[in-house]
Scaffold this active site. Sequence first.
Site, PDB file in Angstrom:
ATOM      1  N   LYS A 203      87.433  89.886  19.710  1.00  0.00           N
ATOM      2  CA  LYS A 203      86.088  90.474  19.751  1.00  0.00           C
ATOM      3  C   LYS A 203      85.148  89.592  18.953  1.00  0.00           C
ATOM      4  O   LYS A 203      85.472  89.174  17.834  1.00  0.00           O
ATOM      5  CB  LYS A 203      86.152  91.868  19.143  1.00  0.00           C
ATOM      6  CG  LYS A 203      84.814  92.523  18.880  1.00  0.00           C
ATOM      7  CD  LYS A 203      85.041  93.958  18.468  1.00  0.00           C
ATOM      8  CE  LYS A 203      83.788  94.597  17.927  1.00  0.00           C
ATOM      9  NZ  LYS A 203      83.980  96.024  17.674  1.00  0.00           N
TER      10      LYS A 203
HETATM   11  C1  5RP Z   1      83.721  96.975  12.532  1.00  0.00           C
HETATM   12  C2  5RP Z   1      83.923  96.779  13.962  1.00  0.00           C
HETATM   13  C3  5RP Z   1      83.205  97.698  14.791  1.00  0.00           C
HETATM   14  O1  5RP Z   1      84.071  98.333  15.643  1.00  0.00           O
HETATM   15  C4  5RP Z   1      82.166  97.038  15.608  1.00  0.00           C
HETATM   16  O2  5RP Z   1      81.430  96.076  14.923  1.00  0.00           O
HETATM   17  C5  5RP Z   1      81.325  98.130  16.098  1.00  0.00           C
HETATM   18  O3  5RP Z   1      80.626  97.849  17.144  1.00  0.00           O
HETATM   19  P1  5RP Z   1      79.058  97.775  17.077  1.00  0.00           P
HETATM   20  O4  5RP Z   1      78.703  96.507  16.343  1.00  0.00           O
HETATM   21  O5  5RP Z   1      78.736  97.714  18.539  1.00  0.00           O
HETATM   22  O6  5RP Z   1      78.499  98.998  16.409  1.00  0.00           O
HETATM   23  O7  5RP Z   1      84.652  95.970  14.428  1.00  0.00           O
HETATM   24  O8  5RP Z   1      83.826  95.814  11.879  1.00  0.00           O
END
Ligand code: 5RP
Length: 290
Positions: A203
Amino acid sequence: MADTDGERESKEFHVGVPQASDGFFLKGSAHYDWGMKNRLARIFDPASGRTVMLAVDHGYFQGPTTGLERIDLSIVPLVPLADTLMLTRGALRTMIPPASRPAIVLRASGGPSVLKELSNEEIAVDIEDALRLNAAALAVQVFVGGEHETKSIHNLTRLVDAGTRYGVPVLAVTAVGKEMVRDAKYFRLATRICAELGAHYVKTYYVAIGFDTVTSCCPVPIVIAGGKKLPELDALTMARNAIDQGASGVDMGRNIFQSAAPVAMLRAVRAVVHDNATPSEAYELYQKLE
Ligand code: 5RP
């Protein structure tokens, strides 16, 4: 005793018809074992090859985040619309109905709160508990360039070892320190390191310049985080651009659960990711449903 009444004299052995030996639809995943592939196919829809993950794990380091004060009220209604729910085991056990269909991606690292150095994480879930919770994947934060870079990478490799033992994929989440530059060069470095060290998917954040170079040199699927709340059309445009430039889906949190109409927004994101909707088509859908 087995009933043999229906047995026929002539058997259908189909001699000459080679047994199907298909590949696997997901980038870099063709050589994994059956259980690993099956879990990945619960996360990524085999029809589109993509996923809409709903990320609600923010509380693991920042407590009751806006929109997540009551996961039972704000998130449970969204669950049937997501391919995957990314969350902590505490939230899962206490607030998510066990009859839910989406694949569970379990937050597997943690330790420091927002009050401390965030890169100082440890592994926070035992593989046995992940299996008990029927997790489809484990998620671990990786802080390339961060103060505790090596420790976070060690967390990743230990989870990859445990996950590989039991057929559970690991999602590496590239975490960027506030002081670091978020550009394609950094994300190429971070995502490639995660993949080389065994992450089954990664991710990362979308960047406007050069994102296609990030996806092209990462040998496993990439999903993008939503990041901070944007106007709905901007978030849908970002998702469209990321998919067009090689992302295999989104792992979106705040841009869905902080939207004025989270159900409509989640449906609009699905239209982009799975149905190839343009940002304006998806926004039209959002407006119709809100
Ligand atoms: C926390 C994460 C979160 O799941 C992620 O960043 C959340 O998603 P968004 O940025 O879309 O709120 O990995 O570190």
